[in-house]
Structures are given as structure tokens and as C-alpha cells.
Design an enzyme around this catalytic site. Structure first.
Site, short mmCIF file in Angstrom:
data_model
loop_
_atom_site.label_atom_id
_atom_site.label_comp_id
_atom_site.label_asym_id
_atom_site.label_seq_id
_atom_site.Cartn_x
_atom_site.Cartn_y
_atom_site.Cartn_z
N CYS A 222 0.84 -1.19 0.00
CA CYS A 222 0.00 0.00 0.00
C CYS A 222 0.87 1.24 0.00
CB CYS A 222 -0.88 0.01 1.25
SG CYS A 222 -1.69 -1.55 1.59
N ASP B 162 8.26 -5.49 -17.53
CA ASP B 162 8.95 -5.31 -16.26
C ASP B 162 9.22 -6.63 -15.57
OD1 ASP B 162 6.39 -5.76 -14.65
OD2 ASP B 162 5.86 -3.98 -15.78
#
Ligand code: SF4
Length: 475
Positions: free
Chosen positions: A5, A355
Site C-alpha cells: 500500500c 517489467d
């Protein structure tokens, strides 16, 4: 609760209302979590809402604008195991009056915390999250110690996992702490106009509010801000840190600086290194949007092969700007909102740069559906093969989900992994980065990085947490 988060905490020494800065900072951290968000300001109870910060502001502006105070914390949430609902949104209130509100980025193993709470004669109820347990343990410890640094020093050995946390106490203090290995980023900034100290997951939140970056919060450091100013204290020192390289490759914002390294530059360096490691022949270098773009630019610059935006996210559709990894259940939906630029890719030999490959779902869709009219697709991957679960905050908790593990188990033979994963995804060639390239590209020595998910070495944790299935973790 095991989460990845974004957190923010602000205290204005001049008594300015910090609510709008908190909200702006949270919007800048939105890429770290898009399921729910919340703020706790002054003496108000935490305000929490599902969805994006901007949506909440549109719907509840009247209520939110009543939240005023010179100190506050905020959180954006991306749940990895606990259910995505309002009850689990942060900040969480701990200990009632005389307690505090807490917002957490990281993953903490619940089992040792449950044992600790039971030893204290208290049985945690079913469904209690790890942040609540950690918060309760801290609350009980700080009540005895009367001092936050001592409380962290005492309680920290019971915490197995990662945490970057901000706490707002009922006395109006702002507390921030980062675990001793430094898995998750946390930085300290200063906002001149309002004389505010700001703690945030990433420096992009400081930029958004017009604050300057002072420095990273050190692993094992506690920062306390109150009306008298700033106190910086270490509660634990470990020589070997475990900075998460996935932050640089995928998760963090390209404009952010983590440990003095700009995320965009790290990604671009890795692209350059991939060009040296895998000097391919092709017509165009195409990134998988969005986080692979700097690596593709680096590959293109080093190889001399033109960079082109052959795939573009449709930002105007419902899921266009949502990130595919963060939304595992809706991954296919997200990927279908990527448009191919046919003029760029048709009949071309495409060098596709991504990625990372976790489950492989999105890679297969992109190659088979979005790049189907190409002559040939080769693929390069900035992050090494992921063959072990992450227990410290990124959502690939079970080994059977991981594509590289499914097709190669845990072999460290990169050529074999490249070949087998290429076959599985349906590309002519696939080249993963290795851990040396990752470390050199980021500019942080290997022994300061967490490489658990690629090397299987969990020595950066106190002990390896119990492996459970995704369903067990969600219960
Ligand atoms: S296991 Fe992998 S994703 Fe998790 S913290 Fe370590 S490097 Fe990052």
C-alpha cells in the site's frame, strides 16, 4: 492482513490544516493501491472509503472537508490476502481513547503475533488482521514503556515481516517507523509554506504537495513529530538490508527516489544492461505499458533499434488506467484495454520489453492477441525469474501461481528458464534479467536487496512464514 500500500503522515508545526495536503499526497500514491483509502486527521475518527481517492472526493466532499487538524495520516490500499472491504481499510483505530490510528504498508506474519497476544492472556478474534495485531501489540508495549522508541525496540523482535507505518496518536503526535530490513520504502520531507514534516511511502507524494525530500527513513528507524519538532531514533540496526527491487522495477512511481536512486533511471539502466546481455535483431522496441517503458527506452538507446509505442493503455475506459498486477482477478479485463498500434507492429520484428513475469497471464494475452500481426516477437524481462512466493508485501504468495516455477521449478539455469518460458508464452526468444543485472541496474549491492522471490533465500526474515494457499490466506 498482508498488504502492499501507500502511506502518508503530515504534521504542521504552524498549525495549518493538513487535510488537503494528505489528500493530494494520497492521490500521488494511488498507483500503490486502488481498492480503498482513508485519512485520520486531528481528533476526528478515521474517514475510509472504497475505490479511488478522486472518486471519494467527488462523492463525499462535504463530509471530507469537515476533517481539519494540524496532523494526520493517510493510506491507499491494495490488499493481497485479507478481504477488500471497508472494515479492512486503513487507518485502523487501535486501543480506543488513549490509543492511536495506524496505517501500514507491508506484510507481517500473523502467527507470532497471535502467539504473543495469547501469552498475554488475550485470544484475538477470527478475522483480525495483522495490522490490528501489530497495532495492539505496540499499544500494549507503549503503555508499559511510555516511550515509542523503547516500545519498538521491545516489540520489534516479535514482528516477522515488513512494515512502513505511520501512526497518529490522540495526543496529536505523528509517529513513523520502518522495519530493520527496509523492505518497503519510506521517506521524510519538509513543506516550507506550512512548516510541515511529511512522511510518505514515496517522494512522488512530496513532489505533489510541493515539499522537498529530506532523506529516506532508515531501516530500523523511528521518527516522532510533535509540536516541539522532529525526533529521529534508531530502534534496531541490521547490517544487511533487504530493499525490495520490485519497487524499482514495477511498483514505485518513476519520479520517486528510493535510497537515493531515481526509479525511472534504474529502469532505464536495466534496459541498457539487457541490450548488452541480449543484443537482439529487430525492427522496433515496444514496451508493455506502463512500467516497462523506461527499460524499453534504455534498450532502444543502447541497441540503436527504434523505440515505438506499439501498445497503449486506453486510459478513458473503466479499467484503462488500473494496473494489471494490482488487479489479479480482473487482469484479463485490464489487458484487453491495451490497444495495439497496428502501423507500428504489423509485419515487424518486435522486441517486447516487460517489467516482470509473475503468473504469465498478461504476457500471453499481449503476445497472442495484441501482437498477432507481427513477423516475430522476442521478449525481454527486467526482473529475474520469479520462482518463490513473496511473504513481505507483494501479491504472489503461492508458488504454484508463478509461471517460471510451473515450467522450470526452481532451476537457476537461466538459459533453460528463458527457453521454457518463451515456449509457454509463445515468443521466439525470451531473455530474463539476472540478479547481477538487477543489482547493477538499480545501483544497490546484492547484499542490500531482498532477492527471496528469485533466489529462494528467506534469511532476511526471522523465519520463513507458513506457506498457505491464496484461499486460506483470504479467509
Ligand atoms: S520477495 Fe521479491 S517482491 Fe517480495 S520483497 Fe523480496 S524482492 Fe520484493
Amino acid at each position: 492482513m498482508r498488504e502492499h500500500c501507500g502511506v502518508i503522515g503530515i504534521l504542521s508545526l504552524d498549525g495549518h490544516n493538513v487535510s488537503s495536503m494528505l489528500l493530494t499526497g494520497l492521490e500521488a500514491l494511488q498507483h500503490r493501491g486502488q481498492e480503498s483509502w482513508g485519512i485520520a486527521v486531528g481528533r476526528h475518527s478515521p474517514y475510509r472509503k472504497m475505490g479511488l481517492v478522486s472518486q471519494g472526493l467527488e462523492e463525499d466532499y462535504g463530509e471530507i472537508s469537515k476533517l481539519a487538524g494540524n496532523v494526520g495520516i493517510g493510506h491507499v490500499r491494495y490488499s493481497t490476502t485479507a478481504r477488500s472491504n471497508l472494515k479492512n481499510a486503513h487507518p485502523l483505530e487501535i486501543g480506543g481513547s488513549g490509543g492511536f490510528s495506524i496505517a501500514h504498508n507491508g506484510t507481517v506474519d500473523r502467527e507470532p503475533l497471535i502467539r504473543d497476544l495469547k501469552q498475554g492472556g488475550w485470544l484475538p478474534p477470527m478475522g483480525m488482521t495483522d495490522t490490528e495485531m501489530m497495532g495492539l501489540g505496540l499499544y500494549q508495549t507503549v503503555r508499559k514503556q511510555k516511550d515509542w522508541r523503547e516500545a519498538f525496540e521491545r516489540f520489534n523482535p516479535k514482528i516477522n515481516g515488513s512494515y512502513a507505518i505511520v501512526i497518529l496518536t490522540t495526543k496529536g503526535e505523528l509517529i513513523a517507523a520502518r522495519d530493520e530490513r527496509g523492505f518497503r520504502p519510506l521517506c521524510l520531507g519538509w513543506h516550507e509554506e506550512t512548516s510541515s514534516y511529511i512522511i510518505a511511502s514515496e517522494s512522488c507524494a512530496l513532489d505533489a504537495v510541493g515539499a522537498r525530500l529530506i532523506r529516506d527513513v532508515q531501516p530500523g528507524e523511528l521518527i516522532k513529530v510533535d509540536r516541539n519538532g522532529l525526533q529521529e531514533q534508531l530502534f534496531s540496526v541490521k547490517e544487511k538490508h533487504a530493499i525490495c527491487p520490485f519497487e524499482y522495477i514495477y511498483f514505485a512511481h518513476p519520479s520517486s527516489y528510493i535510497e537515493g536512486v531515481n526509479v525511472y533511471s534504474a529502469r532505464k539502466n536495466i534496459g541498457r544492461l539487457l541490450a548488452k546481455k541480449y543484443p537482439l535483431v529487430g525492427d522496433v522496441v515496444v514496451p508493455v505499458p506502463d512500467s516497462a517503458r523506461p527499460a524499453a527506452v534504455g534498450y532502444s538507446e543502447e541497441s540503436g533499434i527504434p523505440f515505438e509505442e506499439g501498445l497503449m493503455k486506453d486510459r478513458y475506459r473503466r479499467k484503462g488506467s488500473w494496473r494489471s498486477f494490482i488487479e489479479p482477478e480482473k487482469r484479463e479485463e485490464v489487458i484487453f484495454n491495451i490497444n495495439s498500434i497496428r502501423r507500428v507492429i504489423e509485419g515487424k520484428e518486435v522486441i517486447l520489453v516487460d517489467d516482470s513475469i509473475v503468473r504469465g497471464t498478461s504476457s500471453k494475452i499481449i503476445v497472442n492477441k495484441k501482437l498477432k500481426n507481427t513477423k516475430k516477437v522476442s521478449m525481454l524481462v527486467a526482473f529475474p525469474p520469479i520462482t518463490y512466493p513473496c511473504y513481505v508485501g507483494i501479491d504472489f504468495p503461492t508458488q504454484e501461481e508463478l509461471l517460471a516455477y510451473r515450467v522450470c521449478r526452481t532451476t537457476q539455469n537461466l538459459a533453460e528458464v528463458n527457453q521454457k518460458v518463451a515456449r509457454e508464452i509463445g515468443v521466439s526468444f525470451l531473455g530474463y534479467n539476472d540478479v547481477d543485472g538487477l543489482s547493477i541496474g538499480i545501483g544497490i549491492p546484492k547484499d542490500q536487496l531482498c532477492l527471496s522471490c528469485t533466489m529462494g533465500d528467506y534469511c532476511c526474515l526471522r523465519y520463513k512464514p507458513e506457506v498457505r494457499t491464496r484461499e486460506e490466506m483470504k479467509s
